[in-house]
Design a protein around this motif. Sequence first.
Motif, mmCIF file in Angstrom:
data_model
loop_
_atom_site.group_PDB
_atom_site.id
_atom_site.type_symbol
_atom_site.label_atom_id
_atom_site.label_comp_id
_atom_site.label_asym_id
_atom_site.label_seq_id
_atom_site.Cartn_x
_atom_site.Cartn_y
_atom_site.Cartn_z
ATOM 1 N N LEU A 1 77.892 -24.303 37.271
ATOM 2 C CA LEU A 1 78.902 -25.328 37.024
ATOM 3 C C LEU A 1 79.913 -25.370 38.167
ATOM 4 O O LEU A 1 80.322 -26.454 38.611
ATOM 5 N N ALA A 2 80.314 -24.197 38.655
ATOM 6 C CA ALA A 2 81.237 -24.148 39.792
ATOM 7 C C ALA A 2 80.624 -24.828 41.011
ATOM 8 O O ALA A 2 81.298 -25.576 41.735
ATOM 9 N N GLY A 3 79.337 -24.585 41.240
ATOM 10 C CA GLY A 3 78.661 -25.222 42.363
ATOM 11 C C GLY A 3 78.547 -26.726 42.193
ATOM 12 O O GLY A 3 78.741 -27.495 43.135
ATOM 13 N N ALA A 4 78.238 -27.163 40.974
ATOM 14 C CA ALA A 4 78.114 -28.600 40.710
ATOM 15 C C ALA A 4 79.450 -29.312 40.919
ATOM 16 O O ALA A 4 79.498 -30.414 41.480
ATOM 17 N N ARG A 5 80.534 -28.688 40.458
ATOM 18 C CA ARG A 5 81.854 -29.298 40.637
ATOM 19 C C ARG A 5 82.256 -29.327 42.106
ATOM 20 O O ARG A 5 83.011 -30.203 42.530
ATOM 21 N N ARG A 6 81.751 -28.376 42.879
ATOM 22 C CA ARG A 6 82.069 -28.318 44.302
ATOM 23 C C ARG A 6 81.259 -29.339 45.103
ATOM 24 O O ARG A 6 81.749 -29.931 46.068
ATOM 25 N N VAL A 7 80.002 -29.548 44.701
ATOM 26 C CA VAL A 7 79.072 -30.329 45.513
ATOM 27 C C VAL A 7 78.974 -31.778 45.065
ATOM 28 O O VAL A 7 78.919 -32.696 45.889
ATOM 29 N N LEU A 8 78.952 -32.011 43.751
ATOM 30 C CA LEU A 8 78.694 -33.344 43.229
ATOM 31 C C LEU A 8 79.992 -34.055 42.859
ATOM 32 O O LEU A 8 81.016 -33.405 42.612
ATOM 33 N N PRO A 9 79.961 -35.373 42.794
ATOM 34 C CA PRO A 9 81.126 -36.106 42.281
ATOM 35 C C PRO A 9 81.396 -35.703 40.832
ATOM 36 O O PRO A 9 80.478 -35.296 40.110
ATOM 37 N N PRO A 10 82.641 -35.784 40.385
ATOM 38 C CA PRO A 10 82.982 -35.399 39.008
ATOM 39 C C PRO A 10 82.110 -36.131 37.986
ATOM 40 O O PRO A 10 81.903 -37.341 38.088
ATOM 41 N N ALA A 11 81.608 -35.389 37.028
ATOM 42 C CA ALA A 11 80.769 -35.981 35.983
ATOM 43 C C ALA A 11 80.963 -35.168 34.707
ATOM 44 O O ALA A 11 80.488 -34.034 34.623
ATOM 45 N N TRP A 12 81.641 -35.737 33.730
ATOM 46 C CA TRP A 12 81.917 -34.983 32.513
ATOM 47 C C TRP A 12 80.657 -34.638 31.707
ATOM 48 O O TRP A 12 80.623 -33.579 31.060
ATOM 49 N N PRO A 13 79.587 -35.479 31.699
ATOM 50 C CA PRO A 13 78.394 -35.062 30.940
ATOM 51 C C PRO A 13 77.799 -33.752 31.454
ATOM 52 O O PRO A 13 77.395 -32.899 30.659
ATOM 53 N N LEU A 14 77.754 -33.593 32.780
ATOM 54 C CA LEU A 14 77.205 -32.367 33.341
ATOM 55 C C LEU A 14 78.094 -31.177 33.000
ATOM 56 O O LEU A 14 77.595 -30.095 32.660
#
Length: 215
Positions: A72-85
């Motif tokens: 999750l930390a990596g996704a928040r760092r790499v991808l645009p914000p997405a609340w479903p993820l």
Amino acid sequence: MTATIVRAGTSRWYRNVQLSLGLGTAAGAGLLLVGDVDPVDQMVSESIRTVPGTVLLALSACGLAAAGAWLLAGARRVLPPAWPLTVLLSVWCVSLLAVVVFPTNLPGTEPGVAAGLHRIGAALMAALPPLFALLIAKRAGRGADPARIRWLRAAGWSAFAACVAFAAMNGPAVLLGQGLLPFAGLAERVLLALVLVVVGLCAWVLEGEERSRWI
């Protein structure tokens, strides 16, 4: 003149996903030796019948929960914000902790509230990885290596199919109190192996997405 940013090594979140996933995998493999359960016909959760099995089951679930948190930390760092993820990964981590906190009932005993919560946690633990894997594959498709995306999609759909098949075959039997079907333990372990692969591939895709932005 253009400036080029080059970054060496791997990100902390990615290393920690690998380490946590390795811990969860090693502990889960250890259950084949000390869990005192039949890997073909009995569920992994029944490893709580022995103290070493209880410890390894807790280590495996906590290792996967830690991997999910770092993912999750990596996704928040790499991808645009997405609340479903964010929601899917957060619920997945909580479900893994629920599996540890609320043990299942052993065969021959009546299931209580703890066993019911355990089964809900176990169901979410198996059902959510295909969903967040496919979501990551969709959102990371622009920067990551297309081959990594294809591998993640294939693993995500495979895990989804395995989860649906397992639920369709064993869900009605459990709800009706008829017990599990033959080879249910083996099917569960195949499903869990796919979950491990999916989580590892999610991290691999996100790492590729991040690396593509370094240059």
